[in-house]
Design an enzyme around this catalytic site. Structure first.
Site, PDB file in Angstrom:
ATOM      1  CG  ASP A   1      -2.375   0.362   0.862  1.00  0.00           C
ATOM      2  OD1 ASP A   1      -2.562   1.160  -0.073  1.00  0.00           O
ATOM      3  OD2 ASP A   1      -3.304  -0.124   1.536  1.00  0.00           O
TER       4      ASP A   1
ATOM      5  CG  ASP B   1      -9.123   1.845  -1.237  1.00  0.00           C
ATOM      6  OD1 ASP B   1      -8.167   1.561  -1.970  1.00  0.00           O
ATOM      7  OD2 ASP B   1      -9.037   1.922   0.002  1.00  0.00           O
TER       8      ASP B   1
END
Length: 409
Positions: free
Chosen positions: A176, A231
């Site tokens: 991430d 996302d």
């Protein structure tokens, strides 16, 4: 290897083995055979790690469970992947997301599994998953902390963490982009890429940089897939916007490295069945990773039927590896299409409007000769129209789609 990804994986592997003597690999960097320094060429040769000839398939914990994960959940999920038949269809990765670790490293600087939720440790969990014939994925971050801020990131610890993951026999790393201290992602992600290659284990590298610095233009030199979007959320607007954002990078995907519009929401309850069917169809056509994001232990029959459609999965896993894309738009009516192996063509008629509509894909829209005659296989109805000429027509419900494979006669 050009950006179109039109090569066949096997042919490319053979060529690389002949030229640079590398073992069984797939894909790799476009600059592989160009004049470069020995160090850079060696790194790029090794990057082609044989793990992404087709888009990855599996499950990830984040969409449904967030931080509420423990080793029993992961074991039960692995059990369900096998018992349901999903594993046999190609869903092989069982991936932990954020929140699996303790807040601090140990006295030697190592990441540590959270004792209250993973008391047996990650190595024992990997052993359990491997005995099921599956692969275990893990999560870290290219910053000082993970996005949940509950555990350390890997910035400055790349070599140590990669070796830790390898010692645990982890198969996949989702990496991430939180708490990144402003260092450009290319620099941070390259460090982990090299560390994984030096770890002694083949580990699939999934970059989660959210598309902020157009990773499709550089990440094929770094990892096996790269997020092209922020996302996803479990609703129609989020899903459709992710599909559109991902589509613009279609030419950059191919065997060895894939565009990633984020994980599947199918089965999480925020969309209707026809919307989930559209979601799954477009992700399959776009050669996106098929990472299930629902609770497979309790999924209903409708969810299983969507996720287990062998014909749709086959489009995603087609060895040609060309990402399908939006080829025609008329208001809310869209035609998406892409070539498959054996001169076949995959087509999706997608009605993004609020009412039922008649939709047509002309051969000129999808790259077929005007004189072509095809058999049109409906992948959701599991029926075939024979000797179709000139165009494909269907009545499509609101927010639904029709998906076909066209086989020239």
């Amino acid at each position: 290897m050009g950006e179109s990804g039109l090569h066949a994986c096997g042919l490319f592997v053979l060529t690389v083995m002949m030229v640079v003597g590398v073992g069984a690999i797939c894909g790799g960097a476009p600059g592989l055979l160009n004049s470069e320094s020995t160090e850079t060429t060696s790194w790029r040769n090794l990057l082609a790690n044989g793990l992404a000839c087709t888009p990855q398939m599996g499950w990830n914990s984040w969409n449904h469970f967030g931080c509420k994960i423990d080793e029993n959940l992961i074991k039960e999920t692995a059990d369900a992947m096998v018992s349901s038949g999903l594993a046999a269809l190609g869903y092989h990765y069982v991936n932990l997301d954020d929140c699996w670790g303790e807040k601090n490293r140990d006295s030697d600087g190592n990441l540590v599994a959270k004792h209250s939720t993973f008391p047996s440790g990650i190595k024992a969990l990997a052993d359990y998953v491997h005995k099921k014939g599956l692969k275990l994925g893990i999560y870290s971050d290219a910053g000082t902390q993970t996005c949940s801020k509950t555990m350390p990131g890997s910035l400055g610890h790349e070599e140590k963490d990669a070796k830790t993951f390898a010692s645990w026999e982890v198969d996949y790393l989702k990496y991430d982009n939180c708490e990144n201290t402003g260092i450009r992602p290319q620099e941070r992600y390259i460090k982990m890429s090299k560390a994984l290659l030096n770890s002694g284990r083949s580990i699939f590298f999934s970059l989660c940089e959210w598309g902020q610095e157009d990773p499709a233009t550089w990440a094929k030199d770094v990892g096996n897939s790269w997020r092209t979007t922020g996302d996803i959320e479990d609703n129609w607007d989020s899903m459709t916007s992710r599909a559109d954002e991902n589509d613009k990078w279609a030419a950059h995907a191919g065997p060895g490295g894939w565009n990633d519009p984020d994980m599947l929401e199918v089965g999480n309850g925020g969309m209707r069945k026809e919307e989930y069917q559209s979601h799954f169809s477009i992700w399959a056509l776009a050669k996106a990773p098929l990472l299930i994001g629902c609770d497979v232990r309790s999924m209903d029959n409708s969810t299983f039927e969507l996720l287990s459609n062998k014909e749709v999965i086959a489009v995603n896993q087609d060895e040609l590896g060309v990402q399908g894309r939006k080829v025609k738009k008329d208001g809310n009516l869209e035609v998406w299409a892409g070539p498959l192996s054996d001169n076949k063509v995959a087509v999706v008629l997608w009605n993004r409007g609020s009412s039922q509509a008649n939709m047509t894909a002309h051969w000129s829209d999808i790259g077929l000769s005007p004189s072509a005659v095809v058999d049109a296989r409906d992948l959701w109805a599991h029926s075939t129209q024979s000797s179709v000429q000139g165009q494909l027509w269907a009545q499509v419900d609101s927010h639904a789609c029709k998906m076909y494979i066209l086989t020239p006669k």
